[in-house]
Design a protein around this motif. Structure first.
Motif, PDB file in Angstrom:
ATOM      1  N   SER A 148       0.822  -1.205   0.000  1.00 34.30           N
ATOM      2  CA  SER A 148       0.000   0.000   0.000  1.00 34.30           C
ATOM      3  C   SER A 148       0.860   1.261   0.000  1.00 34.30           C
ATOM      4  O   SER A 148       0.575   2.226  -0.711  1.00 34.30           O
ATOM      5  CB  SER A 148      -0.913  -0.006   1.228  1.00 34.30           C
ATOM      6  N   LEU A 149       1.925   1.258   0.788  1.00 34.66           N
ATOM      7  CA  LEU A 149       2.836   2.401   0.833  1.00 34.66           C
ATOM      8  C   LEU A 149       3.502   2.621  -0.524  1.00 34.66           C
ATOM      9  O   LEU A 149       3.533   3.751  -1.038  1.00 34.66           O
ATOM     10  CB  LEU A 149       3.897   2.176   1.910  1.00 34.66           C
ATOM     11  N   PHE A 150       4.027   1.557  -1.131  1.00 35.31           N
ATOM     12  CA  PHE A 150       4.683   1.694  -2.423  1.00 35.31           C
ATOM     13  C   PHE A 150       3.704   2.102  -3.521  1.00 35.31           C
ATOM     14  O   PHE A 150       4.047   2.879  -4.404  1.00 35.31           O
ATOM     15  CB  PHE A 150       5.413   0.399  -2.804  1.00 35.31           C
ATOM     16  N   GLN A 151       2.481   1.590  -3.447  1.00 33.40           N
ATOM     17  CA  GLN A 151       1.463   1.992  -4.413  1.00 33.40           C
ATOM     18  C   GLN A 151       1.177   3.487  -4.290  1.00 33.40           C
ATOM     19  O   GLN A 151       1.069   4.192  -5.288  1.00 33.40           O
ATOM     20  CB  GLN A 151       0.176   1.197  -4.201  1.00 33.40           C
ATOM     21  N   SER A 152       1.074   3.954  -3.084  1.00 32.53           N
ATOM     22  CA  SER A 152       0.815   5.369  -2.866  1.00 32.53           C
ATOM     23  C   SER A 152       1.968   6.233  -3.358  1.00 32.53           C
ATOM     24  O   SER A 152       1.758   7.231  -4.043  1.00 32.53           O
ATOM     25  CB  SER A 152       0.566   5.626  -1.377  1.00 32.53           C
ATOM     26  N   LEU A 175      -0.014   6.385  -7.094  1.00 29.35           N
ATOM     27  CA  LEU A 175      -1.081   7.350  -6.833  1.00 29.35           C
ATOM     28  C   LEU A 175      -0.588   8.794  -6.766  1.00 29.35           C
ATOM     29  O   LEU A 175      -1.187   9.681  -7.378  1.00 29.35           O
ATOM     30  CB  LEU A 175      -1.809   6.980  -5.536  1.00 29.35           C
ATOM     31  N   GLN A 176       0.479   9.040  -6.024  1.00 29.33           N
ATOM     32  CA  GLN A 176       0.965  10.414  -5.893  1.00 29.33           C
ATOM     33  C   GLN A 176       1.440  10.992  -7.241  1.00 29.33           C
ATOM     34  O   GLN A 176       1.083  12.130  -7.556  1.00 29.33           O
ATOM     35  CB  GLN A 176       2.068  10.505  -4.838  1.00 29.33           C
TER      36      GLN A 176
END
Length: 95
Positions: free
Chosen positions: A35-39, A43-44
């Motif tokens: 989730s952190l890496f995806q964000s 996403l960012q």
């Protein structure tokens, strides 16, 4: 202060993770990491690109409106946009 808060948070997170067992804890940590890496990496950057495109389109429209207003004023004063660019226009209404 930031480091101490992070260490305390990590400690209590590890204690909370031990309650569920090793397998569930590994899945939980993996889920948080993904989730952190995806964000960070998906996403960012998409948000930044989206906002950049949005503002570029809005500012371009506003710039077009401003240039139309300037051209109208210059036409009222018998002056062309090219004269202003070359520095020929003096602002004396063609006298």
């Amino acid at each position: 202060m930031l480091v101490s808060i992070s260490v305390i948070s990590t400690f209590f997170t590890m204690l909370y993770g031990l309650k569920y067992g090793k397998e569930s804890s590994i899945k939980w940590v993996l889920s948080m990491a993904l989730s952190l890496f995806q964000s960070i990496f998906i996403l960012q950057p998409l948000k930044v690109l989206g906002l950049a495109i949005f503002f570029a389109l809005i500012l371009k429209r506003m710039d077009d409106e401003e240039s139309e207003e300037v051209e109208k004023i210059l036409l009222d004063q018998n002056c062309s946009w090219e004269q202003v660019k070359r520095g020929v226009y003096s602002g004396d209404k063609g006298q």
